[in-house]
Design an enzyme around this catalytic site. Structure first.
Site, PDB file in Angstrom:
ATOM      1  N   ASP A 146       2.118  20.565 -21.587  1.00 18.25           N
ATOM      2  CA  ASP A 146       1.372  20.804 -20.353  1.00 18.25           C
ATOM      3  C   ASP A 146      -0.128  20.801 -20.638  1.00 18.25           C
ATOM      4  O   ASP A 146      -0.583  21.600 -21.464  1.00 18.25           O
ATOM      5  CB  ASP A 146       1.742  22.173 -19.772  1.00 18.25           C
ATOM      6  CG  ASP A 146       3.179  22.213 -19.317  1.00 18.25           C
ATOM      7  OD1 ASP A 146       3.555  21.363 -18.498  1.00 18.25           O
ATOM      8  OD2 ASP A 146       3.936  23.099 -19.791  1.00 18.25           O
ATOM      9  N   ASP A 151       9.249  17.614 -15.460  1.00 20.26           N
ATOM     10  CA  ASP A 151       8.929  19.006 -15.130  1.00 20.26           C
ATOM     11  C   ASP A 151       8.366  19.252 -13.738  1.00 20.26           C
ATOM     12  O   ASP A 151       8.355  20.401 -13.291  1.00 20.26           O
ATOM     13  CB  ASP A 151       7.978  19.588 -16.199  1.00 20.26           C
ATOM     14  CG  ASP A 151       8.041  21.112 -16.271  1.00 20.26           C
ATOM     15  OD1 ASP A 151       9.063  21.678 -15.815  1.00 20.26           O
ATOM     16  OD2 ASP A 151       7.084  21.736 -16.751  1.00 20.26           O
ATOM     17  N   HIS A 192       7.280  18.295 -24.592  1.00 20.20           N
ATOM     18  CA  HIS A 192       6.607  18.376 -23.291  1.00 20.20           C
ATOM     19  C   HIS A 192       5.328  19.193 -23.434  1.00 20.20           C
ATOM     20  O   HIS A 192       5.381  20.374 -23.751  1.00 20.20           O
ATOM     21  CB  HIS A 192       7.553  19.018 -22.267  1.00 20.20           C
ATOM     22  CG  HIS A 192       6.911  19.182 -20.920  1.00 20.20           C
ATOM     23  ND1 HIS A 192       6.594  18.114 -20.128  1.00 20.20           N
ATOM     24  CD2 HIS A 192       6.523  20.286 -20.237  1.00 20.20           C
ATOM     25  CE1 HIS A 192       6.040  18.553 -19.010  1.00 20.20           C
ATOM     26  NE2 HIS A 192       5.987  19.865 -19.052  1.00 20.20           N
ATOM     27  N   ASP A 241       9.314  22.386 -24.508  1.00 21.03           N
ATOM     28  CA  ASP A 241       7.877  22.570 -24.358  1.00 21.03           C
ATOM     29  C   ASP A 241       7.203  22.719 -25.732  1.00 21.03           C
ATOM     30  O   ASP A 241       7.637  23.534 -26.541  1.00 21.03           O
ATOM     31  CB  ASP A 241       7.585  23.844 -23.547  1.00 21.03           C
ATOM     32  CG  ASP A 241       7.972  23.681 -22.093  1.00 21.03           C
ATOM     33  OD1 ASP A 241       8.362  22.565 -21.700  1.00 21.03           O
ATOM     34  OD2 ASP A 241       7.900  24.674 -21.349  1.00 21.03           O
ATOM     35  N   HIS A 283       1.255  19.258 -13.121  1.00 19.29           N
ATOM     36  CA  HIS A 283       2.168  20.087 -12.326  1.00 19.29           C
ATOM     37  C   HIS A 283       1.959  21.598 -12.506  1.00 19.29           C
ATOM     38  O   HIS A 283       2.729  22.375 -11.932  1.00 19.29           O
ATOM     39  CB  HIS A 283       3.633  19.687 -12.601  1.00 19.29           C
ATOM     40  CG  HIS A 283       3.991  19.695 -14.054  1.00 19.29           C
ATOM     41  ND1 HIS A 283       3.920  18.567 -14.833  1.00 19.29           N
ATOM     42  CD2 HIS A 283       4.419  20.685 -14.861  1.00 19.29           C
ATOM     43  CE1 HIS A 283       4.298  18.871 -16.068  1.00 19.29           C
ATOM     44  NE2 HIS A 283       4.595  20.150 -16.115  1.00 19.29           N
TER      45      HIS A 283
HETATM   46 ZN   LIG Z   1       5.352  21.270 -17.628  1.00 13.26          ZN
END
Ligand SMILES: [Zn+2]
Length: 1093
Positions: free
Chosen positions: A140, A252, A138, A389, A516
């Protein structure tokens, strides 16, 4: 023994089944069906969880998009949305919430563990448990570090490792979601590597899931931005790999909205996966094997909008929460650290390499977890995501996982006692296995998954409001992007790659911010600053494209002569969200002549007659159109507030007048500077009253002295042009409203409230709202300055409070509130605006989801205050039988109705600490933010009937128009180059579309067909559902005449239906008229032959 336990489980289930359904349906007919279903189950002893009455369960994965579209071509009166007939779904989430008791032990579910029992005989040789271990990472695009920082230090190295391992091990699989990262990585690879990566995609080792630019927030985002970010990512995949993902992966975002499946379904998706939902919802759905369902829209009675949805069952998507309910066991199967003697390893007991010595014990442990998890789902397919993550950054990390899991797979697959078949897989392989079992049926579900809580009273309702400055900025950019795309599309016959490239970059910056931790306001301060620079630059880029295209469209023969570095037009930037520096061009500054040409652009597909405002240096101005007709105008003083004190500028004035602009078109007006002697009789000075006991000096040059008065505090009444009146208290806030359709005034009050935090317990942060009790009214012990301004076009009442400059503006018979909020001096402080009325809404209120739809909410007294706050991305309302108050917001914020008659909207929050969700800092970078709201008080007599248990709501036509107009203001341009004569107007011969419709997109799109010279214009049209009322006037028509709407129809084009992302051509349409049901969205591609220059 197992036989007795099986029977007892069956009886238990049957009893539960009856009880459970009693919660939802109380008719006798339903009970008979239920009992029949149960007796049938006892006889068959097969699948205990199925039923098939009333279409509440379905075997399908939802209806195929193509069939839905074809069917819909023939409808007229078969539209779904009917307020008198609520759709029946097996799970309606508002009803589900009403029936949940939220017991204490569920509050600590993840600490005490989810005690799942399973039938050891459920799986056998003929019916093995099929386990799909799906590696993922994941990433971000901005959170603790910026997007660039993450890319260079985390994502690039981990992608290199992943790709290398996939090259080496053909049995290894991987899924990837964030195209913002992958495109950047791929674009820098050499040709050979690119070809090898393509092979990984086409041989099924690497699957792109969702394929959006990022993984967007679902609470604050507008649905048009959600669609833009999906289109941007998927278009890149189509161009580079010729693929379009059909499985969505949303692990998420902090709560989930049905707007996403609405968009996905019409973009060709077949499956969706979600993760962050309330722990009690997970627990109760899981125990009833309802974690896989067909997610339907609130109004859907036919199932056309259904999308198959898988909800992950546990706390998180990280690998210690994905093998089964016991995280102490799952974490033993994270082989990240096995070859290291790090401190990490020291704290992770049991993370041993798999060897011949421990493989029996380890396999037993893991299979036990898998079987427990499988108990929560209906089919024999089990999804086990393997990632976290930014995982697989270290060189041997994925290698270690792969090698140890392969050993386990080898052993487990060969042990007949397990009856398990396990492998590395992609998400697609899991969903294929689920749908292979056509005998399994899935429940239908409607509603949303807000407000999310991960434990105890930790409700994630803070991020609906966190960093409102940037939330507002996103809406401003969305408006600019759509307007710029539209203006550029009108120039389709002269394709211009320069502008296309600029707009593509803008779409990507807007898409990045949908992340997000972007629009949510939950990134670190320096990352927020990075987003801010991107948004600001994107806004400037849009303004440039708009200015240049206005020049091309509004001047004759200008294309060949255009100088890309020259400033032909200056856009008025008064939509900028911040206070302070004036960003509007100031007209009639020293170098200007005596006349100025102004061009106005209306990006909506309806005629607009609205008040516009400019800053001018002189008050004696004549406004006229290019036919020489004078226009009524108004001059008011410019007031700057220094916190609580107003300052009147001496040589600057506001000029207001009303313009009338055609749908999707433009019109030119002219300002002529006059002297006091030759001044226009059509231009009026507004009268002003300053109310305070302390005198301030006001000296405005050329402003009639008699029109500025001073009084002590007093009440004030403004009369509307339609006969209504707005009454203000002596403190400058609303007191009552009388519109043209009611006899008695409605009492109303607007007050500001504060929330604090407890220092001795968990405290609010960027994500969580943990107030220290009910809000307290903000009261000041001083007499504030109030400035009343009244004129024929615009009137306003502004009051200076310590934390808010609160202005109520009245124009075009609308009530607008502008709050400049500045809470910077305070800490652990949150501020809200509370509007109190006499409306008897009890505990019911309505908020919107992503600007697409309205959903019914209940204030649940069994839940804490913070659980009852919901996202308000564009609108909220309360109503009783006869009256409704709607608040339209120009920026997403959190809101609720705390008690009958009251609507509350959070405005800003400033917090000193992190709330324990990984951010590691508070929110202390607040900026003064101008927030805009419209209030509508409406009489509902003569409106269509709504049954009480319908889960959806709808704005009135006036409220829907207000949202469209607030989010898409009329663009204002000042002609600065003056070298060529301007056209009078553009687009006046094209017809408006129905008032309940909107052109969502009008832009040039990439032509995916090789060897084609055609230029493609993509058009998306949406019809909303408005509350139909006999007294509400407007143009309502369910069809759109395409040739009347778009000028490029006239020079030869073909029209094709397509998915919302424009990526799948669904065939040419030969009709000129398109029919729309409420809540329909249709996408079209117009193919043109461009003109040679
Ligand atoms: Zn995230």
């Amino acid at each position: 023994m197992w036989y007795y336990s099986c029977i007892s489980v069956l009886i238990f289930f049957c009893l539960y089944f009856v009880m459970y359904n009693e919660l939802f349906y109380n008719t006798d007919e339903d009970q008979v069906l239920l009992l029949k279903a149960c007796s049938h189950k006892l006889q068959q002893n097969e699948d205990r969880y199925e039923d098939d009455f009333e279409g509440l369960f379905s075997k399908s994965r939802g209806r195929d998009l193509h069939n839905v579209l074809i069917d819909n071509e023939n409808y007229t009166e078969n539209c779904c949305f009917n307020f008198e007939k609520p759709p029946k779904t097996y799970i309606q989430l508002l009803d589900f919430y009403k029936n949940l008791s939220f017991p204490k032990d569920e509050r600590f579910l993840w600490d005490k563990g989810w005690n799942i029992q399973y039938d050891p005989q459920r799986f056998n040789e003929k019916n093995k448990l099929e386990v799909f271990v799906v590696p993922h990472s994941h990433n971000d695009p901005g959170w603790l570090r910026t997007f660039n920082d993450y890319y260079h230090h985390k994502t690039k190295p981990l992608l290199e490792n992943i790709i290398q391992n996939l090259f080496t091990f053909p049995d290894l699989k991987f899924i990837w979601a964030e195209i913002c990262y992958f495109s950047r990585f791929y674009d820098t690879q050499d040709l050979i590597t690119k070809e090898r990566i393509k092979k990984l995609v086409h041989n099924g080792q690497l699957e792109f899931v969702t394929g959006g630019w990022g993984m967007p927030d679902e609470a604050n985002t507008h649905w048009i931005s959600l669609l833009i970010q999906l289109t941007e990512g998927q278009s890149w995949l189509k161009q580079n790999f010729n693929i379009t993902p059909i499985n969505s992966w949303s692990i998420d975002p902090f709560g989930h909205s049905p707007t996403l499946p609405y968009i996905l379904k019409q973009s060709g998706f077949q499956n969706l996966l979600i993760q962050r939902t309330h722990y009690s919802v997970k627990y109760n759905l899981g125990n009833k094997r309802l974690l896989e369902f067909l997610w339907r829209q609130l109004w859907d009675t036919k199932g056309d909008t259904e999308l198959f949805t898988h909800m992950m069952p546990f706390l998180s998507y990280g690998m210690k929460h994905t093998c089964g309910p016991d995280r102490t066991i799952c974490e033993q199967f994270d082989f990240r650290y096995i070859n290291k003697n790090t401190i990490d390893r020291f704290f992770r007991r049991g993370q041993d390499e798999i060897t011949t010595k421990n493989i029996v014990k380890k396999s037993n442990l893991l299979v036990d977890q898998w079987k427990k998890k499988a108990e929560l789902y209906r089919t024999n397919a089990l999804l086990v995501p393997l990632g976290d993550d930014f995982r697989y950054q270290e060189k041997n990390e994925l290698l270690n996982q792969r090698n140890n899991y392969e050993r386990l797979f080898y052993y487990i697959n060969r042990q007949t006692k397990f009856n398990v078949n396990v492998r590395f897989a992609t998400l697609q392989e899991y969903f294929e296995a689920v749908h292979k079992h056509t005998n399994y049926k899935f429940p239908t579900l409607s509603g949303d998954f807000f407000t999310y809580a991960d434990r105890e009273d930790d409700y994630w309702s803070g991020y609906y409001t966190t960093r409102p400055f940037y939330k507002r900025m996103e809406r401003v950019l969305l408006y600019y992007l759509r307007a710029a795309e539209q203006l550029n599309a009108w120039n389709v016959k002269y394709k211009n790659d320069r502008f296309e490239k600029i707009l593509r970059n803008v779409r990507r910056q807007l898409s990045l911010f949908q992340h997000h931790d972007g629009i949510t306001g939950t990134a670190r301060a320096h990352v927020v600053e990075d987003y801010s620079i991107r948004l600001k630059n994107a806004i400037k880029d849009c303004q440039y494209v708009m200015e240049m295209n206005i020049f091309r469209l509004m001047t004759r023969n200008s294309y060949e002569k255009m100088d890309y570095n020259k400033k032909y037009f200056d856009i008025d930037d008064s939509n900028w969200p911040c206070n302070g520096s004036i960003r509007s061009p100031i007209i009639f500054s020293e170098e200007d002549g005596n006349s100025k040409f102004l061009v106005f652009h209306n990006s909506l597909a309806q005629w607009r007659e609205e008040t516009v405002q400019f800053l001018v240096t002189a008050p004696f101005i004549l406004v006229s159109d290019l036919d020489g007709r004078p226009i009524q105008a108004q001059i008011t003083p410019v007031v700057i507030w220094d916190k609580i004190t107003p300052t009147f500028l001496t040589k600057l004035y506001n000029l207001h007048f009303v313009v009338k602009i055609p749908p999707l078109g433009m019109k030119t007006y002219i300002l002529n500077l006059k002297s006091e002697k030759t001044k226009s009789k059509h231009t009026y000075f507004a009268s002003n009253i300053i109310s305070n006991t302390s005198f301030i000096a006001v000296n405005i040059e050329n402003y009639p002295k008699e029109l500025i008065k001073f009084t002590a505090q007093r009440e004030y009444i403004i009369t509307l042009t339609n006969g209504g009146t707005i009454h203000f208290n002596n403190n400058g806030t609303l007191k009552s409203i009388k519109t043209d359709r009611i006899r008695e005034p409605w009492p109303v009050s607007v007050q500001f409230y504060e929330y604090g935090t407890n220092w001795w317990s968990k405290q609010s942060g960027a994500y969580l709202f943990l107030p220290n009790g009910p809000g307290k009214p903000l009261v000041g012990n001083f007499v504030p300055y109030i400035v009343y301004t009244e004129g024929p076009i615009e009137s306003s009442v502004c009051v200076g409070l310590p934390l808010v400059v609160h202005c109520t503006r009245i124009y075009d018979n609308k009530i607008e509130i502008r709050n400049i909020v500045n809470i910077s001096p305070l800490n652990n402080f949150e501020i809200s605006m509370r509007i109190a009325t006499t409306i008897k809404n009890k505990d019911v209120f309505y908020t919107d989801l992503n600007g697409l739809q309205m959903i019914k909410r209940n204030y649940f007294h069994k839940l804490p205050l913070q659980a009852n706050f919901y996202p308000v991305p564009t609108a909220a309302y309360i109503e009783d039988e006869n009256t409704r108050l709607t608040i339209i917001t120009a920026q997403p914020l959190g809101g609720t109705s705390l008690s009958s008659g009251v609507l509350e909207i959070m405005l800003d929050r400033r917090l000193s600490q992190s709330d324990g969700r990984g951010l590691g800092e508070g929110v202390l970078d607040n900026q003064p933010t101008e927030q805009i709201f419209h209030l509508l008080f409406e009489n509902l007599e003569g409106c269509e009937k709504r049954v009480e248990n319908h889960p959806a709501g709808a704005l009135t036509l006036a409220a829907y128009r207000a949202t469209k107009e607030l989010l898409n203001p009329i663009s204002k341009f000042v002609y600065v180059s003056l070298e060529t004569a301007l056209r009078k107007d553009f687009g006046t011969k094209y017809s408006p579309i129905s008032d309940d419709m909107e052109i969502i997109t009008l832009r040039n799109i990439i032509n995916l067909e090789r060897n084609s010279t055609e230029v493609n214009t993509g058009v998306i049209i949406h019809r909303t559902k408005v509350l139909e009322c006999s007294a509400h006037t407007g143009n309502l028509n369910k069809s759109v005449q395409l040739h009347n709407l778009f000028p490029f129809q006239t020079y030869g084009s073909s029209i094709h239906r397509t998915t919302l992302t424009f990526l799948k051509n669904l065939g040419e349409v030969d009709i000129e008229e398109l029919q729309f049901c409420p809540m329909d969205t249709k996408a079209l591609i117009f193919k043109h032959i461009p003109f040679k220059i």
